[in-house]
Design a protein around this motif. Sequence first.
Motif, short mmCIF file in Angstrom:
data_model
loop_
_atom_site.label_atom_id
_atom_site.label_comp_id
_atom_site.label_asym_id
_atom_site.label_seq_id
_atom_site.Cartn_x
_atom_site.Cartn_y
_atom_site.Cartn_z
N TRP B 87 22.69 -49.43 -4.78
CA TRP B 87 21.51 -48.11 -5.07
C TRP B 87 22.45 -46.54 -5.97
O TRP B 87 22.21 -46.58 -6.88
CB TRP B 87 20.16 -47.61 -4.49
N VAL B 88 23.17 -46.44 -4.54
CA VAL B 88 24.21 -45.00 -4.87
C VAL B 88 25.16 -45.59 -6.29
O VAL B 88 25.32 -45.03 -6.98
CB VAL B 88 24.79 -44.59 -4.09
N SER B 89 25.45 -47.38 -5.93
CA SER B 89 26.29 -47.24 -7.07
C SER B 89 26.20 -47.65 -7.93
O SER B 89 26.46 -46.70 -8.88
CB SER B 89 26.99 -49.53 -6.60
N ILE B 90 24.71 -48.13 -8.47
CA ILE B 90 23.50 -47.38 -9.54
C ILE B 90 24.11 -46.51 -10.24
O ILE B 90 23.48 -46.42 -11.44
CB ILE B 90 22.25 -48.60 -9.83
N LYS B 91 23.55 -45.55 -9.53
CA LYS B 91 23.85 -44.24 -9.96
C LYS B 91 24.54 -43.87 -10.40
O LYS B 91 24.43 -43.29 -11.42
CB LYS B 91 23.00 -43.54 -8.43
N VAL B 92 25.66 -43.85 -9.28
CA VAL B 92 26.80 -43.08 -9.83
C VAL B 92 27.02 -43.61 -11.80
O VAL B 92 27.54 -43.30 -12.34
CB VAL B 92 28.23 -43.60 -8.76
N SER B 93 27.02 -45.30 -11.82
CA SER B 93 26.30 -45.55 -13.08
C SER B 93 26.08 -45.75 -13.49
O SER B 93 26.86 -45.39 -15.20
CB SER B 93 27.14 -47.92 -12.83
N VAL B 94 25.50 -45.30 -13.61
CA VAL B 94 24.48 -45.03 -14.73
C VAL B 94 24.52 -43.56 -15.42
O VAL B 94 24.72 -43.14 -16.62
CB VAL B 94 22.44 -44.93 -14.97
N ALA B 95 24.75 -42.49 -14.38
CA ALA B 95 25.19 -41.15 -14.65
C ALA B 95 26.13 -40.76 -15.50
O ALA B 95 26.10 -40.81 -16.31
CB ALA B 95 25.00 -40.18 -13.39
N SER B 96 27.36 -41.69 -14.79
CA SER B 96 29.03 -41.55 -15.25
C SER B 96 28.80 -42.30 -16.45
O SER B 96 29.14 -41.60 -17.96
CB SER B 96 30.37 -42.06 -14.54
N ALA B 97 27.92 -43.27 -17.28
CA ALA B 97 27.76 -44.78 -18.40
C ALA B 97 27.13 -43.16 -19.39
O ALA B 97 26.83 -42.94 -20.71
CB ALA B 97 26.94 -45.22 -18.28
N LEU B 98 25.61 -42.82 -18.63
CA LEU B 98 24.94 -41.84 -19.72
C LEU B 98 25.62 -40.24 -20.27
O LEU B 98 26.20 -40.42 -21.68
CB LEU B 98 23.66 -41.02 -19.10
N LEU B 99 26.79 -40.11 -19.40
CA LEU B 99 27.30 -38.28 -19.40
C LEU B 99 28.33 -38.98 -20.36
O LEU B 99 28.87 -38.19 -21.39
CB LEU B 99 27.74 -37.60 -18.59
N GLY B 100 28.71 -40.48 -20.06
CA GLY B 100 30.20 -40.75 -20.57
C GLY B 100 29.88 -41.14 -21.92
O GLY B 100 30.52 -40.31 -23.90
N CYS B 101 28.42 -41.55 -22.14
CA CYS B 101 28.16 -41.62 -24.25
C CYS B 101 28.32 -40.28 -24.78
O CYS B 101 28.88 -40.24 -25.66
CB CYS B 101 27.13 -42.47 -23.89
N LEU B 102 27.14 -39.69 -24.41
CA LEU B 102 26.72 -38.03 -24.66
C LEU B 102 28.05 -37.82 -25.05
O LEU B 102 28.27 -37.00 -25.92
CB LEU B 102 26.12 -37.58 -23.61
N ILE B 103 28.57 -37.42 -23.91
CA ILE B 103 30.21 -36.23 -24.34
C ILE B 103 30.58 -36.85 -25.38
O ILE B 103 31.88 -36.74 -26.16
CB ILE B 103 30.82 -36.11 -23.15
N GLY B 104 31.18 -38.33 -25.26
CA GLY B 104 32.19 -39.13 -26.35
C GLY B 104 31.19 -38.73 -27.19
O GLY B 104 31.86 -38.68 -28.14
N PHE B 105 29.95 -39.17 -27.30
CA PHE B 105 29.48 -38.60 -28.51
C PHE B 105 29.76 -38.24 -29.71
O PHE B 105 30.45 -37.54 -30.90
CB PHE B 105 28.32 -39.67 -28.41
N ALA B 106 29.47 -37.17 -28.70
CA ALA B 106 29.88 -35.83 -29.67
C ALA B 106 31.16 -35.34 -29.83
O ALA B 106 31.30 -34.86 -31.26
CB ALA B 106 29.19 -34.62 -28.25
N MET B 107 32.27 -35.66 -29.09
CA MET B 107 33.41 -35.58 -29.56
C MET B 107 33.93 -36.67 -31.03
O MET B 107 34.86 -36.11 -31.27
CB MET B 107 34.72 -36.07 -28.35
#
Lengths: 259, 310
Positions: B87-107
Motif C-alpha cells: 500500500w505504501v509502495s503504491i501510494k508513493v508510486s501514484v503520488a510521484s507519478a502524478l506530480l511528475g506528470c503535472l510538473i513535467g507537463f507544465a515545464m
Amino acid sequence: MKALAWTAIVLGMLYFILPLLGMAEFSLSMRRGVYSLDAYASVLSDPQFQRTFGFSVAMAVFTIVFGVLLVVPTAYWVRLRLPWIRPYIEFITLLPLVIPAIVIVFGYIRLYNTSSWLPLTGTPMGTNVLLMFGYATLALPYMYRAVDTGLRTIDIGTLTEAAQSLGAGWGTILFRAILPNVLVAVLSGAFLTFAIVIGEFTMAALLDRPAFGPYMQSLGANRAYEPAALAVIAFAITWACMGLIQLVTRLQKHTRAHA
Amino acid sequence: MTSGRPGPAGPPQSSVVTDRPVPSPRPRLLDPLLRTVGVLPFVLFTVLFLILPTLYIVLGAFQTNEGTWTFGNILALNTPSIRNAYWVSIKVSVASALLGCLIGFAMAAAVVLGGTPRWIRSPLLTFSGVASNFAGVPLAFAFIATVGPAGLITLGLRDAFGINLRAYGFNIISTWGLILTYLFFQIPLMILIITPALDGLKREWREAATVLGATGAQYWRMVALPILFPSLLGTFALLFANAFGAVATAIALTGSSLNIAPILLFAQIRGDVLGNPHLGYALATGMIVITAVANTVYIVLRARSERWLK
C-alpha cells in the motif's frame, strides 16, 4: 500565459538545481568553516573505492561488449531475414522494463545456486559472469532499441548483397559493413549501458559482488561528507555519458550532411 | 538444431530440366528453419537469463514447499505488514507519478507552447536525459545533503528564517521524502516523453478551433487534451512502474526503516525475513503483476496516441 510558462520553468529548475547545489556544497564542507576538497581526497584515496570502481568499470565494459555481440547480429538478422519475428523480439527486449531488476536477480539466485544444474553462484568468477548477464538484461531494452533504430536508417539489404557479391562472409559483413554503419547507435547504447551499470546497486548487492553501487550505499550508512562527494562523481559520470551520446549523434549528423 | 534436411517450405531439391535458362538472380540457399538459427543466441540468452528466472519465481509463488500447487502463498500475502508494504509502495508510486506528470507537463508546455525563448529547449531536454538517468544511491545522497537533517535547505531555512523543517513534520525518511526524491527522475522522464507529443499538436487544429469561435480553454478541453490524453495516461503508467520498481534509491535514503514492497523483498532475498521462501516468491510475483499492468497500460495507450500524433 508567458508569465505562467516562466513560473513553471523557474520553479522546475529550482527543484533540480537545489539538490545538485546541496550535494556539491555538502561535499566541500568536510573541513569546518572553509570549503575544501577533503571529502574527495578521502574518497579517492580509499582503496575500497578504487577496487569497487575498477570492478564496476570492468563490469560495464564486459557488459557492453557482450551486449553488442548479442544485439547487433540479432537485430541485423531479424531485419534482414526474419521480419515476421520482429514484434516478438521487440516484446522480449521490453520485458526487463516490466520485470523489476530485483525479481530477475531473485530468480538468478534460486536458479543458478550451488545445488542447481548450472552453479554459477558457486564461484566468484561464475557470479561475475551472472552479474554481467544480469546487466546485459537490464541494458537490453536500450541497446536493442538504439541498434534497431540505427539499422532502420541504412539499407542493410543492399549493403549485405554488395558485400556478398564481393565475396564477404557473414563475419566480414557484420563487422566491416554493418557495424561501422550503426556505430553511432551502438555507441549511444554503450554509453547508456555504462551509466546504468556503473552505479547499479540491487543486482550487485544481492549477488554479493564488490561493485561501486553497494560500496556507495555502505559509505552512505557510515560517513557524512564522503557520500556527497560520491554523488557528485556519479552525477559527473552520468552527465559525461549523456554528453558523449549527444556528441556522437551530432558528429554523425555532421558527416552525413557533408557526405 | 539437429536438422540438416530442408524444412517444409524449403527450396525444391529436384532440378527441373528445361531448355531455357531459369533466371535465378541470387542464390537463396537458406531455408526458413536454418534462418531462425540466426536468432538462436539471443533466444537462448533471454530464455536462460530473463524468462526462466522470472518463471521460476512466478511458478514458485503457486507451489508449496513440497511442490504441490497452491494459492496459499498468494492468500498469505494478506497480512497487515505485507499489505501495508504494498500500500505504501503504491501510494508513493501514484503520488510521484502524478506530480511528475503535472510538473513535467507544465515545464514541457512552457517550453513548447509557452513562448519562452527557444534556446531553453535543448538544454532542458539534455538535462532531462541526464536527470532521468541519475537515480539510485547517489540521488539519495544528493537529497540527504539538501533536505536531510544537516542539508543545505534545512540549515538555510533554519538560519535565515528560523524555520525548522522537522517541527513542521518533514522528515526525509518518510513517504513524502521518498516522493520528493523520486520526482528528480520522474519529472525529466515526463518531459522527455511528452515534449514530442506536444510538438505533434498541429497549429492548424488550434487555428481551426479559434476560427470556430473556441476560447483557449475550450481548445484545451475539447481538442488538445483529448488528443494528448492517451499519452498523458500512458506516461503516468510508465512513471508509476518506474517508481514502483525503484529499490536502490529507497534503500540508500531510508536504510530499511520504511516498509515498502521492494525493500521488504530485498530483505526477504537477503535473509528470508518472512520465514517462508514461497511467500517471497508470491511477494515478487505481486510486484511483477503490478508493474506489468502499468506497463501494459502504457504500451496500449502509446499505440493509441500515435494514431493522432504522427
